[in-house]
Motif scaffolding. Structure first.
Motif, PDB file in Angstrom:
ATOM      1  N   GLU A 129     -67.585  41.232  20.752  1.00  0.00           N
ATOM      2  CA  GLU A 129     -68.558  40.487  19.956  1.00  0.00           C
ATOM      3  C   GLU A 129     -68.461  40.869  18.483  1.00  0.00           C
ATOM      4  O   GLU A 129     -68.045  41.981  18.139  1.00  0.00           O
ATOM      5  CB  GLU A 129     -69.998  40.782  20.427  1.00  0.00           C
ATOM      6  CG  GLU A 129     -70.265  40.489  21.888  1.00  0.00           C
ATOM      7  CD  GLU A 129     -70.121  41.708  22.755  1.00  0.00           C
ATOM      8  OE1 GLU A 129     -70.743  41.746  23.838  1.00  0.00           O
ATOM      9  OE2 GLU A 129     -69.400  42.647  22.360  1.00  0.00           O
ATOM     10  N   SER A 130     -68.864  39.938  17.633  1.00  0.00           N
ATOM     11  CA  SER A 130     -68.943  40.203  16.205  1.00  0.00           C
ATOM     12  C   SER A 130     -69.978  39.259  15.599  1.00  0.00           C
ATOM     13  O   SER A 130     -70.417  38.306  16.251  1.00  0.00           O
ATOM     14  CB  SER A 130     -67.583  39.998  15.525  1.00  0.00           C
ATOM     15  OG  SER A 130     -67.152  38.661  15.678  1.00  0.00           O
ATOM     16  N   GLY A 131     -70.361  39.564  14.359  1.00  0.00           N
ATOM     17  CA  GLY A 131     -71.260  38.672  13.643  1.00  0.00           C
ATOM     18  C   GLY A 131     -72.698  39.142  13.521  1.00  0.00           C
ATOM     19  O   GLY A 131     -73.512  38.484  12.874  1.00  0.00           O
ATOM     20  N   GLY A 132     -73.011  40.265  14.149  1.00  0.00           N
ATOM     21  CA  GLY A 132     -74.376  40.758  14.035  1.00  0.00           C
ATOM     22  C   GLY A 132     -74.664  41.289  12.644  1.00  0.00           C
ATOM     23  O   GLY A 132     -73.777  41.405  11.800  1.00  0.00           O
ATOM     24  N   GLY A 133     -75.930  41.605  12.399  1.00  0.00           N
ATOM     25  CA  GLY A 133     -76.302  42.144  11.103  1.00  0.00           C
ATOM     26  C   GLY A 133     -77.793  42.090  10.881  1.00  0.00           C
ATOM     27  O   GLY A 133     -78.566  41.866  11.820  1.00  0.00           O
ATOM     28  N   LEU A 134     -78.177  42.292   9.619  1.00  0.00           N
ATOM     29  CA  LEU A 134     -79.582  42.281   9.219  1.00  0.00           C
ATOM     30  C   LEU A 134     -79.870  40.969   8.494  1.00  0.00           C
ATOM     31  O   LEU A 134     -79.127  40.577   7.594  1.00  0.00           O
ATOM     32  CB  LEU A 134     -79.866  43.471   8.303  1.00  0.00           C
ATOM     33  CG  LEU A 134     -81.255  43.525   7.652  1.00  0.00           C
ATOM     34  CD1 LEU A 134     -82.323  43.696   8.717  1.00  0.00           C
ATOM     35  CD2 LEU A 134     -81.306  44.674   6.634  1.00  0.00           C
ATOM     36  N   VAL A 135     -80.944  40.300   8.908  1.00  0.00           N
ATOM     37  CA  VAL A 135     -81.306  39.025   8.301  1.00  0.00           C
ATOM     38  C   VAL A 135     -82.819  38.937   8.214  1.00  0.00           C
ATOM     39  O   VAL A 135     -83.537  39.537   9.033  1.00  0.00           O
ATOM     40  CB  VAL A 135     -80.726  37.843   9.126  1.00  0.00           C
ATOM     41  CG1 VAL A 135     -81.326  37.807  10.524  1.00  0.00           C
ATOM     42  CG2 VAL A 135     -80.907  36.527   8.406  1.00  0.00           C
ATOM     43  N   GLN A 136     -83.309  38.206   7.225  1.00  0.00           N
ATOM     44  CA  GLN A 136     -84.749  38.021   7.098  1.00  0.00           C
ATOM     45  C   GLN A 136     -85.236  36.954   8.076  1.00  0.00           C
ATOM     46  O   GLN A 136     -84.467  36.073   8.487  1.00  0.00           O
ATOM     47  CB  GLN A 136     -85.096  37.601   5.671  1.00  0.00           C
ATOM     48  CG  GLN A 136     -84.959  38.721   4.655  1.00  0.00           C
ATOM     49  CD  GLN A 136     -85.509  38.332   3.301  1.00  0.00           C
ATOM     50  OE1 GLN A 136     -85.549  37.158   2.927  1.00  0.00           O
ATOM     51  NE2 GLN A 136     -85.950  39.327   2.537  1.00  0.00           N
ATOM     52  N   ALA A 137     -86.483  37.038   8.421  1.00  0.00           N
ATOM     53  CA  ALA A 137     -87.085  36.036   9.301  1.00  0.00           C
ATOM     54  C   ALA A 137     -86.893  34.649   8.696  1.00  0.00           C
ATOM     55  O   ALA A 137     -87.022  34.451   7.485  1.00  0.00           O
ATOM     56  CB  ALA A 137     -88.568  36.331   9.492  1.00  0.00           C
ATOM     57  N   GLY A 138     -86.539  33.710   9.555  1.00  0.00           N
ATOM     58  CA  GLY A 138     -86.250  32.354   9.119  1.00  0.00           C
ATOM     59  C   GLY A 138     -84.790  32.117   8.809  1.00  0.00           C
ATOM     60  O   GLY A 138     -84.363  30.970   8.625  1.00  0.00           O
ATOM     61  N   GLY A 139     -84.019  33.191   8.761  1.00  0.00           N
ATOM     62  CA  GLY A 139     -82.604  33.083   8.449  1.00  0.00           C
ATOM     63  C   GLY A 139     -81.758  32.738   9.657  1.00  0.00           C
ATOM     64  O   GLY A 139     -82.271  32.489  10.752  1.00  0.00           O
ATOM     65  N   SER A 140     -80.436  32.755   9.441  1.00  0.00           N
ATOM     66  CA  SER A 140     -79.491  32.375  10.490  1.00  0.00           C
ATOM     67  C   SER A 140     -78.363  33.385  10.584  1.00  0.00           C
ATOM     68  O   SER A 140     -78.030  34.063   9.602  1.00  0.00           O
ATOM     69  CB  SER A 140     -78.888  30.994  10.184  1.00  0.00           C
ATOM     70  OG  SER A 140     -79.876  29.989  10.142  1.00  0.00           O
ATOM     71  N   LEU A 141     -77.795  33.475  11.760  1.00  0.00           N
ATOM     72  CA  LEU A 141     -76.591  34.258  12.014  1.00  0.00           C
ATOM     73  C   LEU A 141     -75.773  33.523  13.062  1.00  0.00           C
ATOM     74  O   LEU A 141     -76.327  32.804  13.904  1.00  0.00           O
ATOM     75  CB  LEU A 141     -76.933  35.653  12.557  1.00  0.00           C
ATOM     76  CG  LEU A 141     -77.358  36.749  11.590  1.00  0.00           C
ATOM     77  CD1 LEU A 141     -77.739  37.995  12.377  1.00  0.00           C
ATOM     78  CD2 LEU A 141     -76.276  37.061  10.582  1.00  0.00           C
ATOM     79  N   ARG A 142     -74.461  33.737  13.017  1.00  0.00           N
ATOM     80  CA  ARG A 142     -73.603  33.218  14.075  1.00  0.00           C
ATOM     81  C   ARG A 142     -72.829  34.367  14.692  1.00  0.00           C
ATOM     82  O   ARG A 142     -72.078  35.055  14.010  1.00  0.00           O
ATOM     83  CB  ARG A 142     -72.624  32.158  13.562  1.00  0.00           C
ATOM     84  CG  ARG A 142     -71.882  31.472  14.699  1.00  0.00           C
ATOM     85  CD  ARG A 142     -70.951  30.378  14.246  1.00  0.00           C
ATOM     86  NE  ARG A 142     -69.681  30.887  13.778  1.00  0.00           N
ATOM     87  CZ  ARG A 142     -68.543  30.175  13.774  1.00  0.00           C
ATOM     88  NH1 ARG A 142     -68.561  28.932  14.213  1.00  0.00           N
ATOM     89  NH2 ARG A 142     -67.434  30.697  13.311  1.00  0.00           N
ATOM     90  N   LEU A 143     -73.023  34.541  15.978  1.00  0.00           N
ATOM     91  CA  LEU A 143     -72.296  35.556  16.724  1.00  0.00           C
ATOM     92  C   LEU A 143     -71.041  34.940  17.352  1.00  0.00           C
ATOM     93  O   LEU A 143     -71.053  33.771  17.736  1.00  0.00           O
ATOM     94  CB  LEU A 143     -73.169  36.149  17.825  1.00  0.00           C
ATOM     95  CG  LEU A 143     -74.513  36.722  17.396  1.00  0.00           C
ATOM     96  CD1 LEU A 143     -75.220  37.335  18.614  1.00  0.00           C
ATOM     97  CD2 LEU A 143     -74.364  37.732  16.297  1.00  0.00           C
ATOM     98  N   SER A 144     -70.007  35.747  17.446  1.00  0.00           N
ATOM     99  CA  SER A 144     -68.773  35.323  18.096  1.00  0.00           C
ATOM    100  C   SER A 144     -68.447  36.293  19.222  1.00  0.00           C
ATOM    101  O   SER A 144     -68.751  37.489  19.136  1.00  0.00           O
ATOM    102  CB  SER A 144     -67.614  35.304  17.102  1.00  0.00           C
ATOM    103  OG  SER A 144     -67.860  34.408  16.044  1.00  0.00           O
TER     104      SER A 144
END
Length: 128
Positions: free
Chosen positions: A6-21
């Motif tokens: 897996e990859s793509g994790g991280g820190l994001v603010q509420a309401g934001g977006s991330l894409r995991l692979s």
């Protein structure tokens, strides 16, 4: 054997977006479906979403419906989890997993028992 990374994790603010692979290697031709699970702090691991490798049929947990989208790229042997409108309660280690047994469409595959291979996980932290 199937290896999952897996990859793509991280820190994001509420309401934001991330894409995991989730990149699969090894005996990927034997894979029937792929799923994403998550385990938040002090919580048990829970089902998030799954997709069948050939037909692309998807199922989501109620907690992420309308916000998360699971997809796959067969040519790249990769499954994605697009996460939008993230909430602090989405904070967890997200793991992908593979099902190597064929199941009919009546099976949701939302239980861990169906999955034969697991990745190491990637941390997602959503700040308020």
């Amino acid at each position: 054997q199937v290896q999952l990374v897996e990859s793509g994790g991280g820190l994001v603010q509420a309401g934001g977006s991330l894409r995991l692979s989730c990149a699969a290697s090894g005996r990927t031709f034997s894979t029937y479906a792929m799923g994403w699970f998550r385990q938040g702090p002090g919580k048990e691991r829970e089902f998030v979403a799954r997709i069948t490798w050939r037909g692309g049929a998807t199922i989501y947990a109620d907690s992420v419906k309308g916000r998360f989208t699971i997809s796959r790229d067969n040519a790249k042997n990769t499954v994605y989890l697009q996460m939008n409108s993230l909430k602090p309660e989405d904070t967890a280690v997200y793991s992908c997993a593979a099902v190597s047994t064929f199941y009919t469409s009546t099976y949701s595959l939302s239980g861990e028992r169906y999955y034969d291979y697991w990745g190491q996980g990637t941390q997602v932290t959503v700040s308020s």
